[in-house]
Design a protein around this motif. Structure first.
Motif, PDB file in Angstrom:
ATOM      1  N   VAL A 112      -2.213  42.827  22.916  1.00 54.81           N
ATOM      2  CA  VAL A 112      -1.349  42.672  24.097  1.00 54.81           C
ATOM      3  C   VAL A 112      -0.571  41.340  24.070  1.00 54.81           C
ATOM      4  N   PRO A 113      -1.218  40.200  23.819  1.00 57.18           N
ATOM      5  CA  PRO A 113      -0.420  38.963  23.751  1.00 57.18           C
ATOM      6  C   PRO A 113       0.573  38.948  22.585  1.00 57.18           C
ATOM      7  N   LEU A 114       0.248  39.641  21.505  1.00 57.78           N
ATOM      8  CA  LEU A 114       1.188  39.697  20.367  1.00 57.78           C
ATOM      9  C   LEU A 114       2.416  40.500  20.777  1.00 57.78           C
ATOM     10  N   ALA A 115       2.171  41.674  21.392  1.00 55.46           N
ATOM     11  CA  ALA A 115       3.293  42.521  21.831  1.00 55.46           C
ATOM     12  C   ALA A 115       4.085  41.831  22.935  1.00 55.46           C
ATOM     13  N   GLY A 116       3.422  40.951  23.670  1.00 58.19           N
ATOM     14  CA  GLY A 116       4.098  40.237  24.761  1.00 58.19           C
ATOM     15  C   GLY A 116       4.837  38.988  24.309  1.00 58.19           C
ATOM     16  N   GLY A 117       4.739  38.642  23.032  1.00 60.19           N
ATOM     17  CA  GLY A 117       5.541  37.535  22.501  1.00 60.19           C
ATOM     18  C   GLY A 117       4.881  36.160  22.551  1.00 60.19           C
ATOM     19  N   MET A 118       3.556  36.098  22.594  1.00 57.21           N
ATOM     20  CA  MET A 118       2.894  34.782  22.605  1.00 57.21           C
ATOM     21  C   MET A 118       3.268  33.954  21.373  1.00 57.21           C
ATOM     22  N   VAL A 119       3.344  34.631  20.239  1.00 51.42           N
ATOM     23  CA  VAL A 119       3.639  33.915  18.982  1.00 51.42           C
ATOM     24  C   VAL A 119       5.052  33.324  19.023  1.00 51.42           C
ATOM     25  N   ASP A 120       5.991  34.049  19.610  1.00 51.51           N
ATOM     26  CA  ASP A 120       7.368  33.567  19.705  1.00 51.51           C
ATOM     27  C   ASP A 120       7.421  32.270  20.536  1.00 51.51           C
ATOM     28  N   VAL A 121       6.641  32.251  21.634  1.00 50.02           N
ATOM     29  CA  VAL A 121       6.614  31.056  22.496  1.00 50.02           C
ATOM     30  C   VAL A 121       6.063  29.865  21.702  1.00 50.02           C
ATOM     31  N   PHE A 122       4.996  30.099  20.961  1.00 51.22           N
ATOM     32  CA  PHE A 122       4.390  29.018  20.167  1.00 51.22           C
ATOM     33  C   PHE A 122       5.366  28.534  19.094  1.00 51.22           C
ATOM     34  N   HIS A 123       6.037  29.476  18.426  1.00 47.80           N
ATOM     35  CA  HIS A 123       6.961  29.078  17.357  1.00 47.80           C
ATOM     36  C   HIS A 123       8.074  28.202  17.908  1.00 47.80           C
ATOM     37  N   LYS A 124       8.577  28.554  19.090  1.00 43.14           N
ATOM     38  CA  LYS A 124       9.656  27.749  19.703  1.00 43.14           C
ATOM     39  C   LYS A 124       9.191  26.321  19.925  1.00 43.14           C
ATOM     40  N   LYS A 125       7.908  26.168  20.224  1.00 46.81           N
ATOM     41  CA  LYS A 125       7.372  24.827  20.488  1.00 46.81           C
ATOM     42  C   LYS A 125       6.775  24.202  19.229  1.00 46.81           C
ATOM     43  N   LYS A 126       6.994  24.858  18.091  1.00 45.37           N
ATOM     44  CA  LYS A 126       6.502  24.363  16.794  1.00 45.37           C
ATOM     45  C   LYS A 126       4.974  24.178  16.781  1.00 45.37           C
ATOM     46  N   LEU A 127       4.280  25.113  17.388  1.00 48.21           N
ATOM     47  CA  LEU A 127       2.812  25.074  17.388  1.00 48.21           C
ATOM     48  C   LEU A 127       2.294  26.095  16.385  1.00 48.21           C
ATOM     49  N   LYS A 128       1.189  25.730  15.730  1.00 52.60           N
ATOM     50  CA  LYS A 128       0.661  26.595  14.668  1.00 52.60           C
ATOM     51  C   LYS A 128      -0.131  27.752  15.273  1.00 52.60           C
ATOM     52  N   ILE A 129       0.276  28.965  14.957  1.00 48.92           N
ATOM     53  CA  ILE A 129      -0.396  30.151  15.520  1.00 48.92           C
ATOM     54  C   ILE A 129      -0.470  31.224  14.453  1.00 48.92           C
ATOM     55  N   PHE A 130      -1.557  31.995  14.459  1.00 47.45           N
ATOM     56  CA  PHE A 130      -1.737  33.058  13.473  1.00 47.45           C
ATOM     57  C   PHE A 130      -1.622  34.413  14.165  1.00 47.45           C
ATOM     58  N   LYS A 143       6.756  39.095  18.359  1.00 50.60           N
ATOM     59  CA  LYS A 143       6.930  40.280  19.216  1.00 50.60           C
ATOM     60  C   LYS A 143       7.622  41.433  18.476  1.00 50.60           C
ATOM     61  N   LYS A 144       8.668  41.080  17.715  1.00 48.68           N
ATOM     62  CA  LYS A 144       9.425  42.119  17.013  1.00 48.68           C
ATOM     63  C   LYS A 144       8.509  42.855  16.015  1.00 48.68           C
ATOM     64  N   ALA A 145       7.716  42.076  15.284  1.00 46.26           N
ATOM     65  CA  ALA A 145       6.819  42.660  14.290  1.00 46.26           C
ATOM     66  C   ALA A 145       5.709  43.482  14.954  1.00 46.26           C
ATOM     67  N   ALA A 146       5.319  43.053  16.154  1.00 48.58           N
ATOM     68  CA  ALA A 146       4.212  43.737  16.844  1.00 48.58           C
ATOM     69  C   ALA A 146       4.603  45.146  17.283  1.00 48.58           C
ATOM     70  N   ALA A 147       5.903  45.494  17.207  1.00 49.43           N
ATOM     71  CA  ALA A 147       6.337  46.860  17.548  1.00 49.43           C
ATOM     72  C   ALA A 147       5.653  47.889  16.649  1.00 49.43           C
ATOM     73  N   LEU A 148       5.206  47.479  15.473  1.00 50.88           N
ATOM     74  CA  LEU A 148       4.477  48.400  14.592  1.00 50.88           C
ATOM     75  C   LEU A 148       3.283  49.009  15.320  1.00 50.88           C
ATOM     76  N   GLU A 149       2.691  48.225  16.236  1.00 53.46           N
ATOM     77  CA  GLU A 149       1.571  48.754  17.026  1.00 53.46           C
ATOM     78  C   GLU A 149       1.992  49.127  18.439  1.00 53.46           C
ATOM     79  N   SER A 150       2.912  48.365  19.023  1.00 56.81           N
ATOM     80  CA  SER A 150       3.191  48.562  20.459  1.00 56.81           C
ATOM     81  C   SER A 150       4.068  49.777  20.714  1.00 56.81           C
ATOM     82  N   SER A 151       4.721  50.316  19.678  1.00 55.85           N
ATOM     83  CA  SER A 151       5.463  51.566  19.862  1.00 55.85           C
ATOM     84  C   SER A 151       5.156  52.517  18.708  1.00 55.85           C
ATOM     85  N   LYS A 152       4.476  53.603  19.047  1.00 57.15           N
ATOM     86  CA  LYS A 152       4.141  54.606  18.019  1.00 57.15           C
ATOM     87  C   LYS A 152       5.433  55.194  17.455  1.00 57.15           C
TER      88      LYS A 152
END
Ligand code: AMP
Ligand code: GLY
Length: 418
Positions: free
Chosen positions: A72-90, A94-103
């Protein structure tokens, strides 16, 4: 080192446990965590959907790395927020998470990249879905397009069952109030397999395969759940089959993402059906599987942190993974009534565990000095052994030490291969 793990399931407990065994000093933070995780990590009390505030906390506390467990946080774009702030996240963005968030997105992606999967139709409303199921040969599989915690998929054996499920989606709005869409998919027979890799977007490291039990009842009857048990290794998954999965499915998926200029860094999970005609993709997940992680990470000899850091830094070619020759079997203990309604707040008693058994908590919390139930899947009891049979015996010895009102578990996890 300071590490934040996002999530509250058995998967996140296993990740925290593995990392705790790898760092000699430092702190693990968990958001929101669970009763078991609280024994090895500090809780962070910020709502999981508040990505901005979580990122500010990470910056303020100088947390070195954030690992996202659930979708859920991946599909909601948590990683995008971290990347904008230059924080390290694994985890993927959000765009890539569509593989799971939309069948539907995933099915179209597979078609474009000639990745073997079941034939399908798409419908956007009740009437067009009904027209499709009037024409198909049963059984078929109907899938709600969005995230539904493993519960938005139904194998239907006849027209009435199909219409009932379509009513759940489009009229009772069981999964979402708006924008409902579905996939009607060809039913595939064969053996299911979870194949999980860690990728930096170019290269990948496969984890050991695992076999998950999705249905609530023994002999794979009843509705789908998040997963009721798991084992690894998987005897029917030969190294030839692994090479075939990599060649026909993993590599084309990574290349397909590159073609779409989607930067994918994280875990990529292939839910597969091994049919007579070869492996077929049933679903993608953009994260570690649960309960797969609970049987995979205890077998990992290498450092998970090192692999994750290599993936984030785009140098996965430097990383390798070694595995213990042990087998693991996980039996999930759930609250009575799951995956439907269930009670929470029930005290959980754990008698001393035998050797070769460990517990990863899922839906628990600590109240005063004892654990109480706080979710559908409550505990993962993992048994270890030289063989799957030994691991299975250990897991069920462990299950016998757990007591809470209404507890439910399947008695046939790993039975057919022992
Ligand atoms: P999914 O979330 O798409 O993986 O579906 C959940 C579960 O439904 C899978 O793990 C399978 O047990 C079952 N399933 C999904 N798609 C199919 C299919 N095309 N044929 C047979 N079973 C399926
Ligand atoms: N075990 C299935 C999943 O993680 O989705």
């Amino acid at each position: 080192m300071k590490i934040l793990v996002i999530g509250s399931g058995g998967r996140e407990h296993a990740i925290c446990w593995k990392i705790a065994s790898e760092i000699s000093s430092g702190t693990i933070y968990a958001l929101p965590g669970n009763g078991g995780i609280g024994e090895i990590a500090n809780f962070v009390n910020i709502p999981i959907e508040n990505h901005q505030e979580i990122a500010s906390f990470v910056k303020r506390e100088k947390i070195d790395l954030t690992i996202v467990g659930p979708e859920v946080p991946l599909a909601g774009g948590m990683v995008d927020v971290f990347h904008k702030k230059k924080l390290k996240i694994f985890g993927p963005n959000k765009k890539a998470a569509a593989l799971e968030s939309s069948k539907i997105w995933a099915k179209e992606f597979m078609m474009e990249n000639e990745i073997p999967t079941a034939g399908f139709f798409v419908a956007d409303d009740f009437n067009s879905a009904k027209v499709i199921v009037e024409k198909v040969q049963f059984p078929v599989v109907i899938k709600f397009d969005g995230l539904a915690a493993g519960k938005g998929v139904k194998v239907v054996g006849n027209f009435k069952e199909a219409v009932d499920f379509l009513e759940d989606v489009f009229e009772k709005h069981l999964f979402s109030q708006t924008g409902n869409r579905i996939v009607v998919e060809e039913f595939l027979s064969g053996k299911e397999l979870s194949y999980i890799v860690i990728t930096d977007g170019e290269r990948f490291i496969p984890l050991v395969p695992a076999k998950d039990y999705k249905k609530i009842y023994e002999n794979d009857a009843g509705p789908n759940t998040g997963g009721m048990g798991c084992y690894s290794p998987v005897p029917f998954c030969s190294s030839e089959l692994e090479r075939l999965i990599e060649k026909r499915i993993v590599v084309p998926t990574i290349k397909g993402l590159q073609k779409k200029s989607i930067d994918y860094c994280g875990v990529l999970y292939f839910g597969l059906m091994i049919t007579q005609q070869g492996p077929r993709v049933l679903e993608y997940n953009v994260r570690f599987g649960d309960p797969e992680t609970e049987v995979i990470l205890p077998r990992m000899e290498s450092s998970l942190l090192e692999i994750i850091e290599s993936a984030i830094e785009g140098r996965l070619e430097d990383a390798s993974v070694r595995w213990k020759q042990e087998s693991t079997v996980d039996v999930v203990i759930a609250s009575g009534g799951y995956p439907g309604k269930y009670d929470t707040g029930l005290p959980v008693d754990v008698d001393p565990l035998p050797e070769g058994v460990m517990i990863f908590h899922a839906g628990t919390k600590k109240q005063f000095d004892r654990f109480v139930t706080a979710g559908g899947r409550v505990l993962n009891i993992v048994g270890f052994g030289k063989t799957l049979r030994e691991a299975r015996e250990k897991a069920y010895e462990g299950v016998a030490r757990i007591h809470f009102n209404g507890m439910y578990f399947r008695r046939d996890i790993a039975q057919s291969i022992c």
